[in-house]
Design a protein around this motif. Structure first.
Motif, PDB file in Angstrom:
ATOM      1  N   ARG A 344     -36.514  17.546  -5.516  1.00 51.38           N
ATOM      2  CA  ARG A 344     -36.898  17.769  -4.262  1.00 51.38           C
ATOM      3  C   ARG A 344     -37.412  19.203  -4.162  1.00 51.38           C
ATOM      4  O   ARG A 344     -36.502  20.306  -4.253  1.00 51.38           O
ATOM      5  N   TYR A 370     -44.240  12.059  -5.505  1.00 53.89           N
ATOM      6  CA  TYR A 370     -44.128  11.392  -4.115  1.00 53.89           C
ATOM      7  C   TYR A 370     -44.202  12.732  -3.105  1.00 53.89           C
ATOM      8  O   TYR A 370     -43.763  13.786  -3.445  1.00 53.89           O
ATOM      9  N   GLU A 372     -42.880  13.354   0.579  1.00 54.40           N
ATOM     10  CA  GLU A 372     -41.916  13.127   1.901  1.00 54.40           C
ATOM     11  C   GLU A 372     -42.324  13.690   3.134  1.00 54.40           C
ATOM     12  O   GLU A 372     -42.258  14.814   3.247  1.00 54.40           O
ATOM     13  N   ILE A 433     -43.078   8.098   3.061  1.00 54.86           N
ATOM     14  CA  ILE A 433     -43.305   8.740   1.629  1.00 54.86           C
ATOM     15  C   ILE A 433     -44.658   8.229   1.109  1.00 54.86           C
ATOM     16  O   ILE A 433     -45.070   6.898   1.362  1.00 54.86           O
TER      17      ILE A 433
END
Length: 485
Positions: A344, A370, A372, A433
């Motif tokens: 992350r 991805y 978020e 997301i």
């Protein structure tokens, strides 16, 4: 007569004199006493002509001695002496004419041989003509293929030159940051970036053309047979010319979008159109979920505008692993078999673009990115390990069991209702997301995979390293993440 004998035989019989004589002598040997029944005197004449044609005029000095009782040998020599100084060609003609006069089957035999020879010659000529036509056709096809390949190669070079001009400055700046003061390494990196950029551009163009053709196709099951045949024929022709059409469309697309200063702006416009379609679908889903998601359509306006990521490779994998292992980077991770690691990376207020680099030892790894759409709660990069690449929503069973009031009785009849409400609340509060790069297996054990992406807004990047497909083997990952101001 000596000069006209070969010509006369050819005109009369259709064969040169010597060949005709060989055929006549063969016919005489094979059929004498069978299909041919000649008198003793005629046989002596034929043998005399044969001796004259083979050995020339009779010579007493070279003639073999005869026995007292050899009557047949003496008769043969006498008939041979009667021919005198007759030439060999005249003797051949005499043999042929006498055999023709004495045997009625000789002329049909010669005609049959000539017919067979003519048929053989004709079939041979036809075969040679067919081979010539086949060779010429093959040469024409090869010439057409060469011309078509040359045309495609020229279009490909034209497109690649146009893309290289558009991205040269951007790649040059990146190369100067990676290899300061080293023009040779910079040139190598720029060339690799341009090549990777060209391949990605062609892949996107191919997918776009394929999607457009799919929307125009009809349902074959509901079509009449005649229309279905025409559709299949059109698809076959389209597949045959797929490479040329894609190159032509790519060049035309560059000309149509020449008003943009860089290719990034044109990609942004294309991505904007796709995101608008996604926004429409998300609004429809939000409306169907009820009042609880009523404000989600307004929130989506802030995060759906995402530009595509850029991914390329570079060959200095050993140097990269050494730097990361020495601490000049984010670190080294061992990903167990069946596990997925999520890194992350929150967006930085002072940054505008994220960069990532990664490689592995000996084996490939799945990789995807991805985003978020949630305000970061920390500026630190964190690492999470899970058994799969999907985050599962679950309810804390321990929490539910400890909230029961033992004195007032069991709340088991309300647990299902409470669990459903908790799951719905978690789903409603979960941040949306977006997929920037789908997860694909990357052969990152031979070269370093590098990429970048412009911030679409405030949020957290999720770098997924997927080893869930590996049942027995763990992977060692070397990665590094940083941002550009």
């Amino acid at each position: 007569m000596e000069n006209n004998s070969p010509t006369t035989a050819l005109e009369k019989w259709g064969f040169p004199l010597q060949e005709l004589y060989r055929l006549a002598f063969t016919f005489y040997k094979q059929n004498s006493g069978k299909a041919i029944h000649l008198s003793y005197e005629d046989n002596l004449k034929l043998i005399a002509f044969k001796q004259q044609a083979s050995l020339g005029a009779f010579n007493t000095n070279h003639a073999p001695a005869l026995g007292v009782l050899d009557v047949i040998g003496r008769d043969r020599q006498q008939h041979w002496q009667l021919l005198g100084d007759m030439t060999r060609e005249q003797a051949m003609e005499g043999f042929i004419d006498l055999l023709d006069t004495m045997c009625s089957a000789f002329r049909p035999y010669i005609e049959a041989v000539r017919q067979n020879r003519d048929d053989t010659l004709k079939s041979e000529l036809r075969r040679m003509e067919l081979e010539k036509e086949t060779r010429l056709k093959r040469e024409r096809e090869q010439q057409e293929l060469l011309e078509e390949g040359y045309k495609e190669e020229m279009q490909r070079r034209q497109l690649q030159d146009a893309l290289n001009k558009q991205t040269y400055q951007q790649f040059k700046l990146y190369a100067e940051k990676q290899f300061p003061g080293n023009p040779e390494q910079q040139a190598v990196l720029i060339h690799q970036l341009q090549r990777e950029h060209y391949h990605q551009y062609m892949q996107q163009l191919h997918l776009q053309n394929q999607n457009q053709s799919d929307t125009k196709d009809k349902d074959p099951e509901n079509m009449p047979p005649q229309e279905q045949k025409e559709l299949d024929k059109g698809k076959e022709q389209s597949n045959n010319n797929n490479g040329s059409l894609e190159l032509a469309n790519a060049i035309e697309g560059l000309q149509l979008h020449s008003k943009f200063q860089t290719r990034e702006q044109w990609e942004g416009e294309q991505q904007e159109q796709r995101e608008q379609e996604q926004l429409h679908d998300l609004e429809s889903v939000a409306g169907a979920e009820g009042a609880g998601g009523g404000g989600s359509s307004e929130d989506y306006d802030d995060y759906v505008m995402i530009r595509p990521a850029k991914i390329w490779t570079r060959p200095d994998i050993q140097q990269f692993k050494t730097e990361v292992s020495a601490g000049d980077g984010d670190g080294v991770i061992t990903i167990g078999h069946g596990d997925t690691v999520t890194v992350r990376v929150p967006t930085n207020l002072n940054g505008k673009c994220i960069f990532w680099e990664f490689a592995t030892d000996n084996y490939d790894i799945g990789f995807g990115i991805y985003f978020e759409w949630a305000k970061p709660v920390t500026n630190e990069v964190t690492v999470h390990v899970s058994d799969s690449d999907e985050d599962e929503d679950c309810v804390d069973e321990d929490y539910l069991s400890t909230t029961e009031d033992l004195e007032s009785g069991s709340l088991s009849q309300d647990r299902n209702t409470l669990a459903a409400q908790s799951a719905a609340a978690a789903a409603a509060s979960k941040a949306p997301i977006s997929i920037i790069v789908p997860i694909y297996r990357r052969e990152c054990y031979n070269e370093v995979y590098v990429g970048s992406h412009s911030y679409p807004g405030e949020g957290v990047y999720l770098l997924k390293f997927d080893n869930s497909y590996s049942i027995w083997r763990s992977k060692t990952l070397y990665y590094r993440v940083y941002y550009e101001r």
